[in-house]
Design an enzyme around this catalytic site. Sequence first.
Site, PDB file in Angstrom:
ATOM      1  N   LYS A  54       0.836  -1.204   0.000  1.00 19.98           N
ATOM      2  CA  LYS A  54       0.000   0.000   0.000  1.00 19.98           C
ATOM      3  C   LYS A  54       0.874   1.259   0.000  1.00 19.98           C
ATOM      4  CE  LYS A  54      -3.653  -2.610   2.242  1.00 19.98           C
ATOM      5  NZ  LYS A  54      -4.428  -2.976   3.440  1.00 19.98           N
ATOM      6  N   GLN A  98      -5.000  -1.708   9.653  1.00 20.54           N
ATOM      7  CA  GLN A  98      -4.756  -3.017   9.020  1.00 20.54           C
ATOM      8  C   GLN A  98      -5.337  -4.133   9.890  1.00 20.54           C
ATOM      9  OE1 GLN A  98      -3.427  -3.374   5.942  1.00 20.54           O
ATOM     10  NE2 GLN A  98      -3.698  -5.586   6.058  1.00 20.54           N
ATOM     11  N   ASP A 121     -11.197   2.191   3.556  1.00 24.26           N
ATOM     12  CA  ASP A 121     -11.406   0.751   3.382  1.00 24.26           C
ATOM     13  C   ASP A 121     -12.868   0.436   3.057  1.00 24.26           C
ATOM     14  OD1 ASP A 121      -9.216  -0.998   3.597  1.00 24.26           O
ATOM     15  OD2 ASP A 121      -9.096  -0.743   5.773  1.00 24.26           O
TER      16      ASP A 121
HETATM   17  N1  GUN Z   1      -6.634  -7.199   5.889  1.00 25.16           N
HETATM   18  C1  GUN Z   1      -6.840  -7.952   4.786  1.00 25.16           C
HETATM   19  N2  GUN Z   1      -7.366  -7.201   3.803  1.00 25.16           N
HETATM   20  C2  GUN Z   1      -7.504  -5.956   4.304  1.00 25.16           C
HETATM   21  C3  GUN Z   1      -7.994  -4.734   3.764  1.00 25.16           C
HETATM   22  O1  GUN Z   1      -8.439  -4.636   2.614  1.00 25.16           O
HETATM   23  N3  GUN Z   1      -7.937  -3.668   4.584  1.00 25.16           N
HETATM   24  C4  GUN Z   1      -7.468  -3.750   5.858  1.00 25.16           C
HETATM   25  N4  GUN Z   1      -7.485  -2.650   6.592  1.00 25.16           N
HETATM   26  N5  GUN Z   1      -7.014  -4.859   6.390  1.00 25.16           N
HETATM   27  C5  GUN Z   1      -7.036  -5.955   5.603  1.00 25.16           C
END
Ligand code: GUN
Length: 296
Positions: A54, A98, A121
């Site tokens: 990211k 996350q 998200d």
């Molecule tokens: N953990 C696995 N996929 C994601 C996601 O798309 N966003 C976040 N914040 N955590 C994750």
Amino acid sequence: MSAQIIDGKKVAGELKLQIREDVENWVKAGNRRPFLKVLQVGTDPASTAYIGAKTRSCNEVGIDTDTTHLPDTVSAKELKSVIKSFNENDGIDGILVQLPLPSHLSSHDVIESIDHRKDVDGFHPMNVGRLAVDQPTFKSCTPAGIFELFKYYSIPTKGKHAVVVGASNIVGTPMSVMLSRESSTGKATTTICHKYTRDITVHTIAADILVVAAGQPNLIKAEMVKEGAVVIDVGINRVADETRERGYKLVGDCDFEGLKQKVSWITPVPGGVGPMTVAMLMKNTLLAAKKSIYPD
Ligand code: GUN
């Protein structure tokens, strides 16, 4: 028949070029560069890897970002007070916590403490609810990325029978909502399979569009799908592989080699859905900076 491969890496690359241009135009117009705040609790290696991807994407598209690390012993109260400070900080456009969180923390409570206007998200109940009633919202990045792939490859969903395997809050549930509703093209007759489904093959074999997000390697085999189906494999599983230096390889939830002979379109793992998720996060962060979803 040999399937056409849905190249998420290529499509995500093109989308990110477009986002980069949009970001530069936004900045040239006199606005502050968009800023994404990432929060990591603990040191889960997979989470660290996802955050790395990211951060690299932010750098590619010109979005500023940094990651705040908290120990896995942090209390809910401490964590929520950190999130509150991010909510109140006008220099932060998007907030991403996350997941997964350590088991003593409720992801629901934590997600709900994020300002929904910064929830890039698309996990906050406000955004999930607005998705369900076809209102403008931050769409969960993986389903949104899959819809971008349908658009790019002119794969229609309207009137089709779509089957989603897996009902998680992150992928399966928002994907089923987007497939069934009017928005985002959708308009498909939609079935969701989950851990209580007695015989998933009854459903998967009937699917024109099959989206698999179960987190189980090799769950879907060729005999479980219809000839000519479109298969989207969201699984990212680490399986041991001693021929690789890191000791594992990534595989999806589908038997890719078997399915490839039978279906019309399929996403590979890696290089299918994964890069699209990150590209959509960039898009949502720019939308947050522009206050496109929730104007003041
Ligand atoms: N953990 C696995 N996929 C994601 C996601 O798309 N966003 C976040 N914040 N955590 C994750």
